[in-house]
Design an enzyme around this catalytic site. Structure first.
Site, PDB file in Angstrom:
ATOM      1  N   MET A  15     158.858  43.181  14.584  1.00 61.54           N
ATOM      2  CA  MET A  15     159.537  44.097  15.146  1.00 61.54           C
ATOM      3  C   MET A  15     158.606  45.069  16.088  1.00 61.54           C
ATOM      4  SD  MET A  15     162.241  45.009  12.105  1.00 61.54           S
ATOM      5  CE  MET A  15     161.084  44.781  11.013  1.00 61.54           C
ATOM      6  N   LYS A  23     172.119  42.483  13.770  1.00 62.10           N
ATOM      7  CA  LYS A  23     171.715  44.018  14.162  1.00 62.10           C
ATOM      8  C   LYS A  23     170.552  43.689  15.204  1.00 62.10           C
ATOM      9  CE  LYS A  23     170.182  44.988   9.668  1.00 62.10           C
ATOM     10  NZ  LYS A  23     170.808  43.944   8.537  1.00 62.10           N
ATOM     11  N   ASP A  75     173.002  36.659  11.026  1.00 66.94           N
ATOM     12  CA  ASP A  75     172.252  37.762  11.785  1.00 66.94           C
ATOM     13  C   ASP A  75     172.141  37.173  13.412  1.00 66.94           C
ATOM     14  OD1 ASP A  75     169.431  38.677   9.630  1.00 66.94           O
ATOM     15  OD2 ASP A  75     171.619  39.431   9.865  1.00 66.94           O
TER      16      ASP A  75
HETATM   17  N1  SAH Z   1     163.082  38.090   7.703  1.00 62.42           N
HETATM   18  C1  SAH Z   1     162.321  37.527   9.226  1.00 62.42           C
HETATM   19  C2  SAH Z   1     161.804  38.841   9.781  1.00 62.42           C
HETATM   20  C3  SAH Z   1     163.183  39.664  10.153  1.00 62.42           C
HETATM   21  S1  SAH Z   1     162.424  41.064  11.263  1.00 62.42           S
HETATM   22  C4  SAH Z   1     161.206  36.644   8.708  1.00 62.42           C
HETATM   23  O1  SAH Z   1     161.076  36.334   7.677  1.00 62.42           O
HETATM   24  O2  SAH Z   1     160.874  36.097   9.832  1.00 62.42           O
HETATM   25  C5  SAH Z   1     162.545  40.591  12.788  1.00 62.42           C
HETATM   26  C6  SAH Z   1     161.474  40.093  13.416  1.00 62.42           C
HETATM   27  O3  SAH Z   1     160.969  39.014  13.290  1.00 62.42           O
HETATM   28  C7  SAH Z   1     161.560  40.251  14.958  1.00 62.42           C
HETATM   29  O4  SAH Z   1     161.425  41.412  15.618  1.00 62.42           O
HETATM   30  C8  SAH Z   1     160.413  39.328  15.580  1.00 62.42           C
HETATM   31  O5  SAH Z   1     159.159  40.322  15.472  1.00 62.42           O
HETATM   32  C9  SAH Z   1     160.135  38.376  14.243  1.00 62.42           C
HETATM   33  N2  SAH Z   1     160.590  37.188  14.413  1.00 62.42           N
HETATM   34  C10 SAH Z   1     161.731  36.493  13.877  1.00 62.42           C
HETATM   35  N3  SAH Z   1     161.908  35.300  14.448  1.00 62.42           N
HETATM   36  C11 SAH Z   1     161.106  35.331  15.399  1.00 62.42           C
HETATM   37  C12 SAH Z   1     160.722  33.991  16.217  1.00 62.42           C
HETATM   38  N4  SAH Z   1     161.533  32.588  16.255  1.00 62.42           N
HETATM   39  N5  SAH Z   1     159.948  34.204  17.380  1.00 62.42           N
HETATM   40  C13 SAH Z   1     159.128  35.553  17.211  1.00 62.42           C
HETATM   41  N6  SAH Z   1     159.452  36.576  16.486  1.00 62.42           N
HETATM   42  C14 SAH Z   1     160.252  36.230  15.510  1.00 62.42           C
END
Ligand code: SAH
Length: 464
Positions: free
Chosen positions: A383, A270, A248
């Site tokens: 998000m 995406k 991703d």
């Molecule tokens: N599966 C992932 C989330 C995917 S949705 C998890 O468990 O973390 C994607 C969202 O996750 C982004 O829009 C953001 O809000 C958050 N996100 C993921 N990695 C991040 C990071 N390193 N710092 C801040 N937000 C993060």
């Protein structure tokens, strides 16, 4: 690299050793172990060396060296204490383009002897390029203790089944996968525990099983929020075995680096509302690759089951009967909270924490606003950047105080992490002021105040 390590097949080939003393004997032993036919030239030859020469089917030449002694030899060893003579042998060999080793004179050598760990057919060779042979020997001693002597038997087991496995898997990647399983699983455990017959039985069963079914496997791996240190051991192990990696946008390059070097890498990232590869195509790709017998790692930011569509992917795999494993990862909420110094729950401020998608499908209607404004609750929005003005507005409209502390954490846990704190009412302004961009996590609740209380954290934070 000063020297290229190569392993030389000397079986049945003639090797010239100039010198008949202790050092010549030491080198000759190694050469005889490798099946060389020895020609030893010296005015006097130690009795032990004579025996060795005879048992190798070679010849003793009791006189001084002459250049013709090189005839028919594939390797030359000068092991005398006569420096000019050693130099002469070296020069002659170089002129004839025959590899030569002069004991204790690296400058005169075209080949050098490494320190050897012999677990035949497994051989480990260590070299310092002749600069620090003692260091090379110390490292060898460490390796000796690290590789159990039964490793040789393990390699022997593999050798006995090599041809059969080669026929079973004409594809080199599949073959590699098979052997990696063998060497890292119960078969190796048995062999190393000295239960050779049982190991052989298991290996036969595995071959029979594989012959019946050669479907690959899919590993849904949570890669955590960004810092490679936050990977699990299991994630790392599977990443290093993968034939293909689908990843991703959220997966940090430093994490991708840890995948097996020659694994094929496919980007299926995406962005919100901009699906580079539609989800059903990703699902199909996973199925197709597994059906080709590949071990597929589907690497996802954070945890695969938290806003990661992991559920949809495994549904598809299950429908096609493809074996899979799910490896949990540290989700952005845990990672960002820890690295920003914001405990998600706290006995005085929040008895529960709620992970909410900030991706608003049709305006504002799809979030349970009345539940979200309940007191003593931390909200974490994933998000949430684009919908942030609406989120803040709705939370306030439904009764959460406009002064509720809130934080924005951009690229949490990475070296680019940025943290901004404020209140519900000024969060959207903070985003514009500081040009905050994705991926950003939003934390709403009194626990955000603890970030200031935990003053020690500022120091730790700057080292992140
Ligand atoms: N599966 C992932 C989330 C995917 S949705 C998890 O468990 O973390 C994607 C969202 O996750 C982004 O829009 C953001 O809000 C958050 N996100 C993921 N990695 C991040 C990071 N390193 N710092 C801040 N937000 C993060």
């Amino acid at each position: 690299m000063e020297f290229l390590p190569l392993f030389h097949n000397l079986r049945g080939s003639r090797v010239l050793v100039v010198g008949g003393g202790e050092i010549a004997l030491r080198k000759s032993r190694l050469l005889a172990d490798a099946g060389a036919v020895l020609r030893v030239v010296a005015p006097a030859i130690e009795p032990q060396l004579c025996e060795l020469v005879n048992s190798s089917g070679g010849e003793q030449v009791l006189r001084g060296y002459v250049e013709a002694d090189l005839d028919g030899c594939v390797l030359i060893i000068a092991a005398t204490d006569d420096e000019p003579l050693n130099a002469q042998v070296s020069a002659d060999a170089h002129r004839r383009c025959v590899p030569v080793n002069v004991v204790d004179a690296p400058a005169l050598c075209s080949v050098i002897f490494p320190a050897i760990v012999d677990r035949s057919p497994l051989i480990v060779a260590v070299s310092s390029g002749g600069d620090a042979p003692v260091l090379a020997r110390l490292i060898r001693a460490k390796i000796e203790t690290w590789i159990p002597s039964t490793y040789g038997q393990l390699a022997g087991l593999a050798a006995r089944f090599r041809t059969q496995v080669k026929h079973l898997f004409p594809d080199v990647q599949q073959r590699r996968g098979f052997w990696e399983d063998v060497f890292q699983g119960p078969i190796a455990d048995r062999q190393l525990a000295g239960q050779g017959a049982e190991a052989e039985r298991l290996l036969q069963a595995k071959i029979a099983g594989e012959a019946a079914q050669t479907t690959g496997e899919v590993y849904l791996v949570g890669a955590g929020p960004g810092d490679p240190d936050l990977l699990t051991f299991r994630a790392l192990r599977l990443m290093q075995q993968a034939d293909v990696v689908l990843y991703d946008r959220l997966v940090a390059p430093a994490i991708l680096e840890l995948c097996r070097r020659d694994a094929e890498r496919i980007y299926v990232g995406k962005r919100r509302a901009d699906h580079a590869v539609p989800q059903d195509q990703i699902n199909q790709q996973l199925v197709d690759l597994a059906k080709q017998g590949k071990r597929v790692v589907r690497l996802k930011g954070g945890d695969p089951f938290i806003f990661g569509r992991g559920g949809e992917e495994i549904e598809e795999l299950a429908a096609h009967g493809i074996p899979f494993q799910v490896v949990p990862g540290i989700t952005a909420a845990s990672g960002c909270a820890a690295y920003a110094g914001i405990p998600l729950t706290h006995r005085d401020y929040a008895q529960s924490v709620r992970f909410v998608t900030g991706h608003l499908k049709d305006g504002t209607s799809n979030l349970p606003w009345n539940d979200l404004v309940a007191p003593a609750q931390t909200l974490v929005f994933y998000m949430g950047l684009i919908g942030l003005p609406i989120i803040c507005e709705q939370l306030i409209a439904h009764g959460r105080s406009a002064d509720t502390p809130a934080a924005l954490i951009q690229q949490g846990t990475t070296s680019n992490q940025r943290v901004f704190t404020g209140t519900l009412k000024d969060l959207p302004t903070l985003v514009a002021e500081h040009e905050v961009h994705a991926p950003t996590l939003v934390i709403v609740g009194e626990v955000v105040l603890l970030r200031q209380k935990l003053a020690w954290f500022e120091g730790a934070q700057s080292q992140v």
